[in-house]
Design a protein around this motif. Sequence first.
Motif, PDB file in Angstrom:
ATOM      1  N   SER A  84      28.814  40.620  13.791  1.00  0.00           N
ATOM      2  CA  SER A  84      28.915  40.984  15.209  1.00  0.00           C
ATOM      3  C   SER A  84      27.682  40.528  15.981  1.00  0.00           C
ATOM      4  CB  SER A  84      29.105  42.496  15.364  1.00  0.00           C
ATOM      5  OG  SER A  84      30.362  42.898  14.854  1.00  0.00           O
ATOM      6  N   VAL A  85      26.523  40.600  15.356  1.00  0.00           N
ATOM      7  CA  VAL A  85      25.295  40.105  15.984  1.00  0.00           C
ATOM      8  C   VAL A  85      25.392  38.599  16.186  1.00  0.00           C
ATOM      9  CG1 VAL A  85      22.810  39.795  15.676  1.00  0.00           C
ATOM     10  CG2 VAL A  85      23.879  41.980  15.077  1.00  0.00           C
ATOM     11  N   ASP A  86      25.831  37.889  15.147  1.00  0.00           N
ATOM     12  CA  ASP A  86      25.970  36.437  15.244  1.00  0.00           C
ATOM     13  C   ASP A  86      26.982  36.053  16.319  1.00  0.00           C
ATOM     14  OD1 ASP A  86      24.147  36.193  13.187  1.00  0.00           O
ATOM     15  OD2 ASP A  86      25.686  36.105  11.628  1.00  0.00           O
ATOM     16  N   MET A  87      28.046  36.839  16.448  1.00  0.00           N
ATOM     17  CA  MET A  87      29.052  36.574  17.458  1.00  0.00           C
ATOM     18  C   MET A  87      28.468  36.696  18.861  1.00  0.00           C
ATOM     19  SD  MET A  87      32.764  38.468  17.906  1.00  0.00           S
ATOM     20  CE  MET A  87      32.713  38.836  16.145  1.00  0.00           C
ATOM     21  N   ALA A  88      27.638  37.701  19.075  1.00  0.00           N
ATOM     22  CA  ALA A  88      26.999  37.877  20.381  1.00  0.00           C
ATOM     23  C   ALA A  88      26.096  36.693  20.710  1.00  0.00           C
ATOM     24  CB  ALA A  88      26.203  39.178  20.404  1.00  0.00           C
ATOM     25  N   PHE A  89      25.378  36.202  19.719  1.00  0.00           N
ATOM     26  CA  PHE A  89      24.522  35.039  19.951  1.00  0.00           C
ATOM     27  C   PHE A  89      25.346  33.776  20.218  1.00  0.00           C
ATOM     28  CE2 PHE A  89      20.888  37.280  17.718  1.00  0.00           C
ATOM     29  CZ  PHE A  89      20.079  37.300  18.848  1.00  0.00           C
ATOM     30  N   ARG A  90      26.494  33.642  19.556  1.00  0.00           N
ATOM     31  CA  ARG A  90      27.332  32.467  19.807  1.00  0.00           C
ATOM     32  C   ARG A  90      27.827  32.471  21.248  1.00  0.00           C
ATOM     33  NH1 ARG A  90      29.635  33.590  14.693  1.00  0.00           N
ATOM     34  NH2 ARG A  90      31.610  34.251  15.618  1.00  0.00           N
ATOM     35  N   GLY A  91      28.201  33.654  21.751  1.00  0.00           N
ATOM     36  CA  GLY A  91      28.614  33.743  23.145  1.00  0.00           C
ATOM     37  C   GLY A  91      27.483  33.405  24.090  1.00  0.00           C
ATOM     38  N   ALA A  92      26.272  33.889  23.770  1.00  0.00           N
ATOM     39  CA  ALA A  92      25.108  33.618  24.621  1.00  0.00           C
ATOM     40  C   ALA A  92      24.786  32.129  24.651  1.00  0.00           C
ATOM     41  CB  ALA A  92      23.909  34.420  24.127  1.00  0.00           C
ATOM     42  N   LYS A  93      24.962  31.437  23.527  1.00  0.00           N
ATOM     43  CA  LYS A  93      24.692  30.000  23.477  1.00  0.00           C
ATOM     44  C   LYS A  93      25.603  29.219  24.413  1.00  0.00           C
ATOM     45  CE  LYS A  93      22.817  29.749  18.783  1.00  0.00           C
ATOM     46  NZ  LYS A  93      23.054  29.252  17.400  1.00  0.00           N
ATOM     47  N   LEU A  94      26.770  29.771  24.701  1.00  0.00           N
ATOM     48  CA  LEU A  94      27.712  29.131  25.623  1.00  0.00           C
ATOM     49  C   LEU A  94      27.393  29.460  27.083  1.00  0.00           C
ATOM     50  CD1 LEU A  94      31.011  29.874  23.657  1.00  0.00           C
ATOM     51  CD2 LEU A  94      29.772  27.704  23.766  1.00  0.00           C
ATOM     52  N   HIS A  95      26.246  30.125  27.305  1.00  0.00           N
ATOM     53  CA  HIS A  95      25.832  30.584  28.629  1.00  0.00           C
ATOM     54  C   HIS A  95      26.855  31.542  29.232  1.00  0.00           C
ATOM     55  CE1 HIS A  95      22.945  27.345  28.162  1.00  0.00           C
ATOM     56  NE2 HIS A  95      22.244  27.917  29.106  1.00  0.00           N
ATOM     57  N   GLN A  96      27.436  32.328  28.343  1.00  0.00           N
ATOM     58  CA  GLN A  96      28.338  33.385  28.754  1.00  0.00           C
ATOM     59  C   GLN A  96      27.725  34.728  28.379  1.00  0.00           C
ATOM     60  OE1 GLN A  96      31.862  32.308  26.556  1.00  0.00           O
ATOM     61  NE2 GLN A  96      32.617  30.947  28.162  1.00  0.00           N
ATOM     62  N   LEU A  97      28.119  35.761  29.088  1.00  0.00           N
ATOM     63  CA  LEU A  97      27.671  37.104  28.745  1.00  0.00           C
ATOM     64  C   LEU A  97      28.552  37.625  27.615  1.00  0.00           C
ATOM     65  CD1 LEU A  97      26.006  39.700  29.346  1.00  0.00           C
ATOM     66  CD2 LEU A  97      27.846  40.353  30.913  1.00  0.00           C
ATOM     67  N   ALA A  98      27.975  37.815  26.440  1.00  0.00           N
ATOM     68  CA  ALA A  98      28.699  38.363  25.299  1.00  0.00           C
ATOM     69  C   ALA A  98      28.653  39.880  25.397  1.00  0.00           C
ATOM     70  CB  ALA A  98      28.086  37.876  23.990  1.00  0.00           C
ATOM     71  N   ILE A  99      29.809  40.502  25.586  1.00  0.00           N
ATOM     72  CA  ILE A  99      29.864  41.935  25.853  1.00  0.00           C
ATOM     73  C   ILE A  99      31.268  42.442  25.531  1.00  0.00           C
ATOM     74  CG2 ILE A  99      30.494  41.592  28.276  1.00  0.00           C
ATOM     75  CD1 ILE A  99      28.745  44.022  28.974  1.00  0.00           C
TER      76      ILE A  99
END
Length: 262
Positions: free
Chosen positions: A71-86
Motif C-alpha cells: 500500500s505504501v508502494d502504491m501511494a508512491f506510484r501514484g505520486a510519481k504520476l503527479h497525481q494525489l494518491a488518496i
Amino acid sequence: LGMSDDSIALLAPRVTAIVRPGWDLRVSDDVAENKPYLRAMTARPFIRDYFPGYELYLWLDCDLWVQNRDSVDMAFRGAKLHQLAIAPHIHQSYAHAAAAHAWRRNGLRAYFGRDFSRELLTRPYLNSGVIGLARDAPHWGLWAELFQVGLDACSSALVDDQAPLNFAIWRSNLSLQPLPGTANWLCHLALPTVDVTTGRLCEPHLPHGEIGILHMSGKTKRPTIPVTNADGETREFAVDFRSRGPIRSFLDLNHLEPEGNP
C-alpha cells in the motif's frame, strides 16, 4: 507536536530529521494557545517545506499502522504520476452512519457555505490519513490557500484539513489516483476480520483481501474483533499493532516462517 524528550531521544537515531512545526495558517489566539496539537492538520499542506529536497512525500496519520508494504508502494506510484494518491470513503463493506455524513457535511458548510457542502451528494469523500504526492504537484498550494479561506470563514472554530483538500480537488479538478480501501482501511466504517491461516487482518467480506494500512479512525482507537482458533475457542483482540503477536500465538501460527521487518 508534543512528543516527550524520551520519545525524541528514542526516535532521533532512527530518522533523518525531527521537526517542530509552527502555525503555517492563521488561527485564533484561543486555538493557538490551547490546541497546539492541531498543527498536525495545518502543517500538512506544508510538509514539503518542512522536509525539503525530496521528490515524493508520504503522509501517514499517527492512528494507523502498515501491515503490508504494498500500500505504501502504491501511494508512491501514484505520486510519481503527479497525481494525489488518496483513498475515498468507498468499499463494499463500509457502513456510513448518519453522524459520519453529518461530520463531513458540516466541515464543508463551515468552510465554504451550504451550497458547496451539497457536493457530498455527488462526490466521493477523500480521507487525508494516507497521502502520496510529488514535490512539484499543484495540490499543495491550492490546499493551503483554501484551508486559510475556510479557517477565516469560521473564525478558526473548526480546524479540518480534509474539507479544503476535498474542495480543492472538486473545484479545480486536480489530478487524482484513488487508492483502494485496503490502502487506508477506515475502522469507523467497518472493522476488519482475521485470516485464521495467516493471522493477518483482512476485509470483513469477500474476497477477504489483506488490509495494507489499518486506520483506527474516529472512535476506534481500541476496537476489538472476535478471533476463533482451530479448537473453536473465541477471544477478543484489539486491532492495533501490538495485537499482531497475541493473535498469531492464539491461532498457533508459530510454525509459519518468520516475517520480515514490517
